[in-house]
Design a protein around this motif. Sequence first.
Motif, PDB file in Angstrom:
ATOM      1  N   SER A  49       0.649  -1.267  -0.187  1.00  0.00           N
ATOM      2  CA  SER A  49       0.061  -0.101  -0.006  1.00  0.00           C
ATOM      3  C   SER A  49       0.670   2.047  -0.024  1.00  0.00           C
ATOM      4  O   SER A  49       0.645   2.398  -0.402  1.00  0.00           O
ATOM      5  N   PHE A  50       2.036   1.186   0.702  1.00  0.00           N
ATOM      6  CA  PHE A  50       2.655   1.986   0.580  1.00  0.00           C
ATOM      7  C   PHE A  50       3.990   1.808  -0.822  1.00  0.00           C
ATOM      8  O   PHE A  50       4.169   3.393  -1.102  1.00  0.00           O
ATOM      9  N   VAL A  51       3.858   1.100  -1.472  1.00  0.00           N
ATOM     10  CA  VAL A  51       4.744   1.406  -2.406  1.00  0.00           C
ATOM     11  C   VAL A  51       3.923   2.760  -3.605  1.00  0.00           C
ATOM     12  O   VAL A  51       3.730   2.683  -4.213  1.00  0.00           O
ATOM     13  N   THR A  52       2.133   1.638  -3.164  1.00  0.00           N
ATOM     14  CA  THR A  52       0.676   2.396  -4.410  1.00  0.00           C
ATOM     15  C   THR A  52       1.466   3.609  -4.250  1.00  0.00           C
ATOM     16  O   THR A  52       1.079   4.060  -5.182  1.00  0.00           O
ATOM     17  N   ALA A  53       1.183   3.872  -2.951  1.00  0.00           N
ATOM     18  CA  ALA A  53       0.711   5.564  -2.327  1.00  0.00           C
ATOM     19  C   ALA A  53       2.233   6.669  -2.621  1.00  0.00           C
ATOM     20  O   ALA A  53       2.228   6.918  -3.109  1.00  0.00           O
ATOM     21  N   ALA A  54       2.765   5.973  -3.173  1.00  0.00           N
ATOM     22  CA  ALA A  54       4.514   6.437  -3.636  1.00  0.00           C
ATOM     23  C   ALA A  54       3.981   6.424  -4.818  1.00  0.00           C
ATOM     24  O   ALA A  54       4.583   7.691  -5.690  1.00  0.00           O
ATOM     25  N   ARG A  55       4.118   5.601  -5.870  1.00  0.00           N
ATOM     26  CA  ARG A  55       4.137   5.653  -7.230  1.00  0.00           C
ATOM     27  C   ARG A  55       2.914   7.042  -7.515  1.00  0.00           C
ATOM     28  O   ARG A  55       2.946   7.434  -8.718  1.00  0.00           O
ATOM     29  N   ALA A  56       1.546   6.699  -6.887  1.00  0.00           N
ATOM     30  CA  ALA A  56       1.094   7.946  -7.030  1.00  0.00           C
ATOM     31  C   ALA A  56       1.700   8.893  -6.877  1.00  0.00           C
ATOM     32  O   ALA A  56       0.693  10.513  -7.049  1.00  0.00           O
ATOM     33  N   MET A  57       2.068   9.669  -5.955  1.00  0.00           N
ATOM     34  CA  MET A  57       2.476  10.733  -5.448  1.00  0.00           C
ATOM     35  C   MET A  57       3.635  11.133  -6.875  1.00  0.00           C
ATOM     36  O   MET A  57       3.887  12.494  -7.197  1.00  0.00           O
ATOM     37  N   GLY A  58       3.801  10.380  -7.875  1.00  0.00           N
ATOM     38  CA  GLY A  58       4.984  10.710  -8.883  1.00  0.00           C
ATOM     39  C   GLY A  58       6.517   9.780  -8.199  1.00  0.00           C
ATOM     40  O   GLY A  58       6.610  10.371  -9.766  1.00  0.00           O
ATOM     41  N   ALA A  59       6.509   9.805  -7.746  1.00  0.00           N
ATOM     42  CA  ALA A  59       7.739   8.882  -7.183  1.00  0.00           C
ATOM     43  C   ALA A  59       8.610   6.950  -8.151  1.00  0.00           C
ATOM     44  O   ALA A  59       7.263   6.467  -7.863  1.00  0.00           O
ATOM     45  N   ALA A  60       9.329   7.552  -8.624  1.00  0.00           N
ATOM     46  CA  ALA A  60       9.587   6.076  -9.230  1.00  0.00           C
ATOM     47  C   ALA A  60      10.123   5.021  -8.160  1.00  0.00           C
ATOM     48  O   ALA A  60      11.102   5.614  -7.064  1.00  0.00           O
ATOM     49  N   VAL A  61       9.764   4.287  -8.024  1.00  0.00           N
ATOM     50  CA  VAL A  61      10.308   2.789  -6.459  1.00  0.00           C
ATOM     51  C   VAL A  61      10.580   1.427  -7.201  1.00  0.00           C
ATOM     52  O   VAL A  61      11.262   1.115  -8.244  1.00  0.00           O
ATOM     53  N   VAL A  62      12.463   1.325  -6.796  1.00  0.00           N
ATOM     54  CA  VAL A  62      13.483   0.987  -7.067  1.00  0.00           C
ATOM     55  C   VAL A  62      13.150  -0.728  -5.660  1.00  0.00           C
ATOM     56  O   VAL A  62      13.302   0.496  -4.327  1.00  0.00           O
ATOM     57  N   ARG A  63      13.332  -1.515  -6.260  1.00  0.00           N
ATOM     58  CA  ARG A  63      13.356  -2.865  -5.629  1.00  0.00           C
ATOM     59  C   ARG A  63      14.300  -3.345  -5.379  1.00  0.00           C
ATOM     60  O   ARG A  63      15.676  -3.780  -6.008  1.00  0.00           O
ATOM     61  N   GLY A  64      14.317  -3.288  -3.462  1.00  0.00           N
ATOM     62  CA  GLY A  64      16.103  -4.139  -3.468  1.00  0.00           C
ATOM     63  C   GLY A  64      16.773  -3.036  -1.543  1.00  0.00           C
ATOM     64  O   GLY A  64      15.887  -1.767  -1.455  1.00  0.00           O
ATOM     65  N   SER A  65      18.156  -3.548  -1.518  1.00  0.00           N
ATOM     66  CA  SER A  65      18.256  -3.344  -0.302  1.00  0.00           C
ATOM     67  C   SER A  65      18.580  -2.147  -0.323  1.00  0.00           C
ATOM     68  O   SER A  65      20.138  -1.375  -1.647  1.00  0.00           O
ATOM     69  N   TYR A  66      18.712  -0.950   0.575  1.00  0.00           N
ATOM     70  CA  TYR A  66      19.344   0.229   0.482  1.00  0.00           C
ATOM     71  C   TYR A  66      21.233   0.282   0.515  1.00  0.00           C
ATOM     72  O   TYR A  66      21.638   1.503   0.621  1.00  0.00           O
TER      73      TYR A  66
END
Length: 574
Positions: A49-66
Motif C-alpha cells: 500500500s505504501f509502494v502504491t501511494a509512493a507511485r501515485a505521488m509520481g515517485a519511481a520505486v526501486v526494489r532492493g536493499s538500500y
Amino acid sequence: MREQSATGMETTQGHVIVCGLDELGLNTLEELRRLGEDTIVVADRADESFVTAARAMGAAVVRGSYTDERVLRQAGIHGALALVIVETEDVGNLHAALAAQELNPAVRIVVRMFNQDLGRRLEDLFADCHVLSSSAIAAPAFVSAALHHDWDQRVEVAGRVLTVHEGSAREPHVILPLARVDPDGTTTLFPEEGEDLLCLVDGDLSQRPEAEQRRRLAETNNGIARTRRLGAAGVAGSLWSLLRADVRLRWLLMLLLAIAAISVLIFYVFTDLGLVNSIYFTVTVISTTGFGDINLRDAPAALKLYGAGLMLVGAAVLTTFYVFVTDAIVSARVGRIGSVIDSQMSGHIVVCGVGSVGYRVIEEIVRAGVPVVAVELDEDSNFLPPVRSLGVPTLIGDAKLTETLAALNIEKARCVVAATDDDVANLETALNAQALNPDLRVVVRIFDPDLAARVERAFDIHTCRSVAALAAPTFAIAAIGERVLATTSVGSGVLVFAQLDIEQDSPLAGAAISTLEGGPEGRVVLLMRGEQRTWRPPRETVLAVGDELVVVATRPGLARMLDDAEAAAPRGRS
C-alpha cells in the motif's frame, strides 16, 4: 503514474533518493513532492500500500536493499542531489550512508539515527551530512501537549539559548510572538499583540524560580520510590505495589485470610484453646510447620477431618500465593531495581511505552522538572536502564489493564502519554485511563496522521500525535539543503526553526527581508552578518552574500519564503 527504466533512473540528475518506505518514509516523500523535488524511492520489504501511494505521488520505486551499491546506482546516486535514509536500523543506515559517500562524495546525506552521539560523529565524517532522530524531533510535541501551560521548549540559536514559552507579547525579552491557539483549536500565526500567546523568549526559563520548584517536586516524587525501600516501610510498600499490580495476588490473599479467620473461629469455639492459641494453631496447620505442642489427637472426628482438610487446602493456597509473588518479583513487575510507585504521588505524568519515543518524552519531562512514572510491557527493553538511571519509577506490565493503570496512581495523575508502537493498544490505554480519571489529560501516539485527527475528534482525546507527520518536514527540509535547528508544536501543526545561508548563487542575495515575510506563515528571527547579530531585523533590510538567517515557519511557509525570494531576486544575477 511515473514509471522509469533502471537505465533511465541511473542517468537522472538533481533528484532526491528516499531509502525506506515506512510511515516516516512516505510522509517525507510527500513533503518532498510538495516542495517540488523529483524523487526516487528505494524500498526492499515495504508494504504494498505504501509502494502504491509512493507511485501515485509520481515517485519511481526501486526494489532492493538500500545498502547494496547496485541498488543505489540503479536509483541514480551519481546524479542525486540528496539521499534521505529513514530506515529504523542505525547500523544499516550508517552502512548505506558510507556506500553512498563512496559512490558520490558530493551528495547531501540525511540520515535517521537514534544514537545522537554516533550521529554527531557521522556529521563530522562527511562533507554534507545531517543526522536526525525522528523520536527526538517528535518528543517536544508530545511533551508540549502533555504539560500544556507548564513546559518551556529550549532552542539554541547561534550559541544563544531561546525558550518557547506561553505568555504575553508585552513581556520583557520576547523576541517574537509565534502563535495564538484558541480553545476551539484555531491557530493564528505570528500575532502582533495579545495574552496567552506562544512566544519566543530570550533566555533559559528553566533557571527561573517556578521551574526550579517544579524540578525539586519531581526529584522528591521520583525519589520516593528509592527512599521507601529502606526498612520495614519499604517492605510494606513493595508488597502493596505487588498486590496493586496483580489481581491474582489480591484474590489469593483474601482467600487465605478468609480460611484463616474461619479456622481460628472454629478452633476457638470447638476446642478449649483460647484466642491466641487458636490463631497460633491455625498458622501452624496452614503452613504445615506445627511443633506438636498443640494437636487434634483427642478432638472429635469431624474436627480432625477439618484439620486434615485445612492442611491440604491451606498449604495449596499458600504455595500458590508464594508462586505468584515469586513470579511477580522475578519478572520485575515492579522493576528489577525495586522501584515503587508511591501511593502519595500526584500531579505526575504517566508514560506508557518505553521505546524510542517514550524514552525521548521521559527525558524531556524530567528536564522540565515534572514528576513522571513509566510502564513498559517488555522487561528486556533496551530503554529501561537509561530511564531508570534518570530516577524514574518504572513498572513492568500491560498499560491497557486497569490494574496496571491503578498501580501507576492514574487517579491522581495530570496526564497519560500512550506512546507504544501499537495504535490499538495506545487507544485502549487512553480510554481506560479516562474511565479511571475523567479529568485526565490524554496524549496518544497514532501512526497515521489522518487517523490521529479523526481519533482526536471522535473519542474526545486531547491530543493525538503522529511521529512520522511531526518528523517528516524536518527530513525533507534538510534534504533540500536547509539546516533545521528545532521544531515546536503549535496547535495541531508544527513550526520549524531553520538556518538559511546566503551563498553566491542564492536567490536570496539582493532580496529584502520583507520579501521573505510576505506571507503569514514565516518570519526571520535572526540575521547574522559577520560578527554582527541582529534579532528581528527590520523588514527593509537587504540581504547580501555571506549573510546567515534563522527563520521560523511552517513547512509550506518555508517553501513559499524560498519561492518568493527567488521570484524577487534581481535580474541578471547568476
